[in-house]
Design a protein around this motif. Structure first.
Motif, PDB file in Angstrom:
ATOM      1  N   ASN A  93       0.874  -1.185   0.114  1.00 23.85           N
ATOM      2  CA  ASN A  93      -0.041   0.149   0.002  1.00 23.85           C
ATOM      3  C   ASN A  93       0.837   1.302   0.101  1.00 23.85           C
ATOM      4  N   LYS A  94       2.090   1.297   0.655  1.00 24.72           N
ATOM      5  CA  LYS A  94       2.784   2.426   0.818  1.00 24.72           C
ATOM      6  C   LYS A  94       3.370   2.833  -0.851  1.00 24.72           C
ATOM      7  N   ALA A  95       3.804   1.534  -1.491  1.00 22.55           N
ATOM      8  CA  ALA A  95       4.232   1.507  -2.739  1.00 22.55           C
ATOM      9  C   ALA A  95       3.115   2.007  -3.774  1.00 22.55           C
ATOM     10  N   ALA A  96       1.737   1.581  -3.547  1.00 21.33           N
ATOM     11  CA  ALA A  96       0.777   2.017  -4.499  1.00 21.33           C
ATOM     12  C   ALA A  96       0.358   3.378  -4.320  1.00 21.33           C
ATOM     13  N   SER A  97       0.712   4.046  -3.176  1.00 26.67           N
ATOM     14  CA  SER A  97       0.175   5.611  -2.902  1.00 26.67           C
ATOM     15  C   SER A  97       1.133   6.258  -3.670  1.00 26.67           C
ATOM     16  N   LEU A  98       2.234   5.764  -4.222  1.00 31.05           N
ATOM     17  CA  LEU A  98       3.256   6.512  -4.993  1.00 31.05           C
ATOM     18  C   LEU A  98       2.588   6.762  -6.350  1.00 31.05           C
ATOM     19  N   LEU A  99       1.849   5.889  -6.671  1.00 38.01           N
ATOM     20  CA  LEU A  99       1.126   6.032  -8.258  1.00 38.01           C
ATOM     21  C   LEU A  99       0.613   7.307  -8.403  1.00 38.01           C
ATOM     22  N   LEU A 100      -0.143   7.973  -7.381  1.00 39.23           N
ATOM     23  CA  LEU A 100      -0.703   9.009  -7.221  1.00 39.23           C
ATOM     24  C   LEU A 100      -0.022  10.287  -7.398  1.00 39.23           C
ATOM     25  N   GLU A 101       1.274  10.102  -7.415  1.00 32.36           N
ATOM     26  CA  GLU A 101       2.304  11.294  -7.654  1.00 32.36           C
ATOM     27  C   GLU A 101       2.838  11.526  -8.832  1.00 32.36           C
ATOM     28  N   TYR A 102       2.572  10.506  -9.641  1.00 31.57           N
ATOM     29  CA  TYR A 102       3.134  10.548 -11.119  1.00 31.57           C
ATOM     30  C   TYR A 102       1.913  10.554 -12.080  1.00 31.57           C
ATOM     31  N   GLU A 103       2.421  11.003 -13.342  1.00 33.56           N
ATOM     32  CA  GLU A 103       1.457  11.105 -14.501  1.00 33.56           C
ATOM     33  C   GLU A 103       1.973  10.155 -15.650  1.00 33.56           C
ATOM     34  N   ASP A 104       3.229  10.089 -15.875  1.00 39.36           N
ATOM     35  CA  ASP A 104       3.830   9.170 -16.905  1.00 39.36           C
ATOM     36  C   ASP A 104       3.920   7.808 -16.427  1.00 39.36           C
ATOM     37  N   PHE A 105       3.131   6.729 -17.048  1.00 38.24           N
ATOM     38  CA  PHE A 105       3.293   5.579 -16.808  1.00 38.24           C
ATOM     39  C   PHE A 105       3.869   4.437 -17.834  1.00 38.24           C
ATOM     40  N   GLN A 106       4.860   4.993 -18.478  1.00 35.25           N
ATOM     41  CA  GLN A 106       5.315   4.281 -19.538  1.00 35.25           C
ATOM     42  C   GLN A 106       6.268   3.034 -19.154  1.00 35.25           C
ATOM     43  N   THR A 107       6.663   3.034 -17.922  1.00 37.87           N
ATOM     44  CA  THR A 107       7.099   1.670 -17.346  1.00 37.87           C
ATOM     45  C   THR A 107       5.987   0.542 -17.153  1.00 37.87           C
ATOM     46  N   PHE A 108       4.918   0.986 -17.188  1.00 33.49           N
ATOM     47  CA  PHE A 108       3.909  -0.293 -17.023  1.00 33.49           C
ATOM     48  C   PHE A 108       3.118  -0.498 -18.155  1.00 33.49           C
ATOM     49  N   SER A 109       3.534   0.108 -19.395  1.00 38.61           N
ATOM     50  CA  SER A 109       2.827  -0.042 -20.712  1.00 38.61           C
ATOM     51  C   SER A 109       3.500  -1.114 -21.492  1.00 38.61           C
ATOM     52  N   LYS A 110       2.779  -1.889 -22.199  1.00 41.71           N
ATOM     53  CA  LYS A 110       3.270  -2.790 -23.446  1.00 41.71           C
ATOM     54  C   LYS A 110       4.277  -1.695 -24.195  1.00 41.71           C
ATOM     55  N   VAL A 111       5.393  -2.536 -24.640  1.00 47.42           N
ATOM     56  CA  VAL A 111       6.406  -1.861 -25.112  1.00 47.42           C
ATOM     57  C   VAL A 111       5.930  -1.307 -26.529  1.00 47.42           C
ATOM     58  N   LYS A 112       5.135  -2.376 -27.295  1.00 51.58           N
ATOM     59  CA  LYS A 112       4.637  -1.921 -28.925  1.00 51.58           C
ATOM     60  C   LYS A 112       3.384  -1.618 -28.511  1.00 51.58           C
ATOM     61  N   THR A 113       3.323  -0.300 -28.585  1.00 50.00           N
ATOM     62  CA  THR A 113       1.658   0.316 -28.476  1.00 50.00           C
ATOM     63  C   THR A 113       1.929   1.789 -28.983  1.00 50.00           C
ATOM     64  N   ASP A 114       0.465   1.839 -29.842  1.00 46.36           N
ATOM     65  CA  ASP A 114       0.447   3.040 -30.533  1.00 46.36           C
ATOM     66  C   ASP A 114      -0.523   4.089 -29.590  1.00 46.36           C
ATOM     67  N   VAL A 115       0.169   4.875 -28.704  1.00 47.36           N
ATOM     68  CA  VAL A 115      -0.374   5.754 -27.895  1.00 47.36           C
ATOM     69  C   VAL A 115       0.128   7.174 -28.146  1.00 47.36           C
ATOM     70  N   TYR A 116      -0.610   8.274 -28.067  1.00 49.56           N
ATOM     71  CA  TYR A 116      -0.098   9.422 -28.066  1.00 49.56           C
ATOM     72  C   TYR A 116       0.611  10.040 -26.810  1.00 49.56           C
ATOM     73  N   THR A 117       0.100   9.401 -25.639  1.00 47.53           N
ATOM     74  CA  THR A 117       0.796   9.854 -24.358  1.00 47.53           C
ATOM     75  C   THR A 117       0.892   8.647 -23.499  1.00 47.53           C
ATOM     76  N   PHE A 118       1.687   8.527 -22.623  1.00 47.79           N
ATOM     77  CA  PHE A 118       1.798   7.495 -21.456  1.00 47.79           C
ATOM     78  C   PHE A 118       1.223   8.264 -20.273  1.00 47.79           C
ATOM     79  N   ASN A 119       0.652   9.580 -20.277  1.00 47.52           N
ATOM     80  CA  ASN A 119       0.216  10.026 -19.226  1.00 47.52           C
ATOM     81  C   ASN A 119      -1.299   9.745 -18.868  1.00 47.52           C
TER      82      ASN A 119
END
Length: 241
Positions: free
Chosen positions: A138-164
């Motif tokens: 839960n401490k780690a999960a709470s960090l997700l609210l501090e960020y906008e860019d989630f490229q780390t958790f996206s499929k590598v080959k994906t056609d998106v205009y932003t990772f935000n």
């Protein structure tokens, strides 16, 4: 006239929501049922896509029709659809209301069963013989609210205009042996929730620290994150308009 459909489905037998060649999808089944009932070629637009094997306890889609629907279309659709897809409502909306683009937020749950349960095999990821430190998760999960860019958790080959993405909730809740991750955001990247859960489980197993989790987010490198957990534990649970 534009109509919205509220539905739910068990994703076990489907290659996700979206129509794809040579595989069975939920969207294909919905299109077929509505086209059969209305005696017109209808193609629905979904609120989003779920991957192969992912479930939805609430999903919305829309379709356009030139005339008003008469009779109990919900009953007729459910009589045609397989038992693992259920229509709850079909209702008229404003012409410009779009199932995908007007959605303000989406919520998912990921279910982990701590032990063995034969009745939940299709609806949870079962972890036995290992203890999870839920407090650290839960401490780690709470960090997700501090960020906008989630490229780390996206499929590598994906056609998106932003990772935000704007994550507004990320929390683990435990009831007995059932551990559920709740996450809400304005949008999600492909495979995002399953990759986040896999990395948070690494925190719970104490393979990585909470600080490591932050470093992984900031790296924007999918290779640094954890495994993509099984689809069967993931549920799309709410879409807010």
């Amino acid at each position: 006239m534009r109509y919205f459909i509220e539905l739910a489905y068990n994703g076990k037998n489907y290659h996700g929501w979206q129509i794809q060649p040579d595989v069975v999808s939920v969207q294909e089944k919905i299109n077929h049922a509505i086209s059969t009932v209305l005696q017109l070629q209808i193609e629905v637009v979904g609120a989003g896509r779920t991957d192969t094997g992912v479930h939805a306890s609430q999903m919305f889609a829309h379709f356009d029709l030139e005339k008003e629907i008469k009779g109990d279309i919900v009953h007729k659709l459910n009589s045609i659809l397989p038992n693992d897809i259920t229509i709850y409502r079909v209702f008229l909306v404003e012409e410009e209301h779009h199932a995908r683009f007007n959605a303000e937020s989406r919520s998912y749950e990921y279910k982990i069963w701590l032990g063995r349960n034969p009745f939940l095999l299709d609806f949870s990821w079962q972890i036995h013989s290992q203890q999870l430190n839920v407090s650290k998760m839960n401490k780690a999960a709470s960090l997700l609210l501090e960020y906008e860019d989630f490229q780390t958790f996206s499929k590598v080959k994906t056609d998106v205009y932003t990772f935000n993405c704007n994550v507004t909730e990320a929390v683990w809740k435990q009831e007995g042996d059932l551990l559920v991750f709740h996450i809400s955001a304005n949008r999600f990247l492909r495979n995002m929730v399953r990759a986040i859960v896999g990395t948070l489980v690494d925190v719970g197993l104490e393979k990585i620290t909470v600080d490591n989790f932050r470093e992984i987010i900031e790296s924007k490198n999918r290779g640094n994150a954890g495994l993509s957990v099984p689809a069967k534990g993931l549920f799309l649970t709410k879409i807010k308009y």
